[in-house]
Design a protein around this motif. Structure first.
Motif: not given
Length: 282
Positions: A151, A155-156, A161-167
């Motif tokens: 991250g 991310q995380g 809070p708006d940054r998620d781990f990319y797939k």
């Protein structure tokens, strides 16, 4: 009625040619465009890698074909190759293998029919959809480190809070051009150049801004903090790290060779001593 008849005459060649499968292979190159890609062509060649794969093509008629492919290549980027000192000071880099499963439609501009060498050459256009798998890594402390679990852009973290781990598995849109040539009515030789538009700005693990370094160190450890900021300077949360206005691209192309399964679909092949009739056409 007359218009319908003229229309049928116009489209008749599209539906009166033998259908057949091809099984083939591709050997070529792969590259990418994104936040760690150099601006000039010279350094881009340093980030060009070998690619290879196989495909199954179904020829509907002389003009239309459908293809399923499995291609594998490598993509990489390095700020050391950048033209600007600001980019070189950022000092980020990555490398990733990329496996693609694609389904595309092809249009043979001149028409293509290897049987009896009727139409032995045609450029073609292709477009479709692909599923790809990648995993960006950076070389650090003598080893390759996976970047997504760290991250590096927060991310995380509670502060992002708006940054998620990319797939790591995503879809792309492949499209491009190629040419094909019938060596005989069994074998085809081709050359293809293809681009892939993605819905992803993290092929290189770089997109947004630097995150809170102290929080990243506390939550993810020293390696995550070091690979988030490799400039050697203090970067505060919110400083620009990448350009989120444009998604990343990757490219694959090369030489193809394929074998025609004529006559009965996947079974049987014409006798090679069959007398050729007519002239070759392009």
């Amino acid at each position: 009625m007359k218009r319908i008849l003229l229309l049928l005459i116009a489209v008749w060649p599209f539906f009166t040619n033998a259908q057949h499968f091809e099984l083939g292979a591709m050997v070529g190159i792969s590259n990418y465009q994104g936040d760690l890609a150099p601006e000039s062509l010279g350094p881009k060649f340093k980030q060009t890698h070998a690619a290879f794969g196989g495909f199954l093509r179904y020829n509907v008629n002389n003009y239309l074909a459908a293809r399923f492919n499995v291609f594998y290549g490598t993509i990489s980027g390095d700020d050391a190759n950048a033209n600007t000192q600001e980019r070189r000071d950022r000092n980020l880099s990555f490398k990733s293998g990329l496996l693609e499963f694609g389904l595309t439609a092809e249009y043979n501009i001149l028409g293509y029919q290897p049987y009896n060498l009727e139409r032995i050459f045609s450029p073609y256009l292709f477009a479709g959809v692909a599923l790809y798998r990648y995993n960006p890594k950076a070389f650090y402390d003598g080893r390759w480190v996976e970047l997504q679990p760290l991250g590096t852009e927060g991310q995380g973290l509670a502060s992002e809070p708006d940054r998620d781990f990319y797939k790591l598995t995503q879809f792309s849109i492949p499209f491009g051009v190629g040419v094909k040539y019938a060596i005989n009515d069994a074998w085809n030789l081709g050359l293809e150049l293809g681009m892939r538009a993605t819905f992803n700005d993290y092929l290189d693990d770089v997109s947004l801004t630097y995150t809170n370094a102290a929080e990243l160190l506390a939550e993810r450890g020293e390696v995550a903090a070091a690979l988030s900021n490799r400039s050697g300077d203090v970067r505060v949360a919110g400083d620009g790290r990448g350009d989120a206005s444009r998604n990343d691209w990757y490219f694959m192309g090369g030489i193809t060779i394929s074998y025609n399964f004529l006559d009965n679909g996947l079974v049987g092949i014409r006798l090679r001593n069959r007398r050729k009739t007519g002239c070759q056409t392009f």
